[in-house]
Design a protein around this motif. Structure first.
Motif, PDB file in Angstrom:
ATOM      1  N   VAL A   1      39.218  44.232  42.739  1.00  0.00           N
ATOM      2  CA  VAL A   1      38.969  42.798  42.785  1.00  0.00           C
ATOM      3  C   VAL A   1      39.509  42.221  44.086  1.00  0.00           C
ATOM      4  O   VAL A   1      40.443  42.764  44.680  1.00  0.00           O
TER       5      VAL A   1
ATOM      6  N   ASP B   1      35.032  37.607  45.591  1.00  0.00           N
ATOM      7  CA  ASP B   1      34.057  38.406  44.846  1.00  0.00           C
ATOM      8  C   ASP B   1      33.166  37.496  44.007  1.00  0.00           C
ATOM      9  O   ASP B   1      33.651  36.580  43.340  1.00  0.00           O
TER      10      ASP B   1
ATOM     11  N   ARG C   1      29.263  41.199  42.353  1.00  0.00           N
ATOM     12  CA  ARG C   1      30.081  42.182  43.089  1.00  0.00           C
ATOM     13  C   ARG C   1      31.199  42.722  42.186  1.00  0.00           C
ATOM     14  O   ARG C   1      31.496  43.912  42.206  1.00  0.00           O
ATOM     15  N   LEU C   2      31.810  41.859  41.394  1.00  0.00           N
ATOM     16  CA  LEU C   2      32.874  42.269  40.483  1.00  0.00           C
ATOM     17  C   LEU C   2      32.356  43.313  39.493  1.00  0.00           C
ATOM     18  O   LEU C   2      33.008  44.329  39.245  1.00  0.00           O
TER      19      LEU C   2
ATOM     20  N   ARG D   1      31.648  46.671  41.275  1.00  0.00           N
ATOM     21  CA  ARG D   1      32.883  47.402  41.573  1.00  0.00           C
ATOM     22  C   ARG D   1      33.564  47.904  40.303  1.00  0.00           C
ATOM     23  O   ARG D   1      34.371  48.831  40.365  1.00  0.00           O
TER      24      ARG D   1
ATOM     25  N   ASP E   1      39.873  42.125  49.544  1.00  0.00           N
ATOM     26  CA  ASP E   1      38.974  40.995  49.783  1.00  0.00           C
ATOM     27  C   ASP E   1      38.198  41.139  51.087  1.00  0.00           C
ATOM     28  O   ASP E   1      37.577  40.197  51.553  1.00  0.00           O
TER      29      ASP E   1
END
Length: 161
Positions: free
Chosen positions: A53, A57, A61-62, A65, A94
């Motif tokens: 994280v 995000d 995207r979270l 991942r 990030d």
């Protein structure tokens, strides 16, 4: 970068004083479930699942991942409220700053009106809170050294007199 590092370092000091992490997460991952209050719970007797994280995000995207979060159908258009009340192995990245945070029992990922994705990330680490400022500051120093090692291009923060 300096201002950003100031904020991150201050956050790390606060985390170190309030409670610190140390776990060795590996192995099979337990199922997560949402309770009636919207909290996402897991089996804390199992090894910690990795959570990747970073502030900025999006929900998409979270989930990319962390594929195990897809079951919660997060939406890029809705304000993110993701209270993960289970043991996780948190890896912060990030795009500018990286830090292997380690074991966390609670991780809150929240958005706001201006950015519905991960605008705020709150982490409560696995260790019991330290009630002694000397070991807490020593542990914060260890975390800051790890931050420097994982971000060799980052400049040290400069505090105003």
């Amino acid at each position: 970068m300096g201002v950003r590092m100031n904020k991150l370092w201050m956050g790390l000091v606060l985390v170190a004083i309030s409670g610190l992490a140390a776990c060795q997460p590996q192995g099979e991952h337990g199922k997560l479930r949402k309770d009636m209050n919207g909290m996402i719970l897991g089996d804390d007797t199992q090894p910690a699942q990795p959570l990747h994280v970073g502030v900025g995000d999006t929900a998409t995207r979270l989930m990319a991942r962390n594929p195990y979060l897809k079951q919660f159908k997060l939406n890029d258009q809705e304000e993110l409220r993701l209270p993960l009340m289970t043991k996780l192995d948190v890896h912060y990245d990030d795009g500018d700053i990286k830090l292997d945070v380690g074991c966390a029992f609670t991780t809150n990922i929240d958005g706001n009106a201006r950015f519905p994705g991960a605008a705020f990330i709150g982490i409560k680490l696995c260790d019991q809170p330290l009630n002694d400022w000397k070991p807490a500051l020593q542990r914060a120093t260890e975390i800051m050294r790890r931050l420097e090692q994982q971000n060799p291009g980052a400049e040290p923060a400069r505090f105003l007199p």
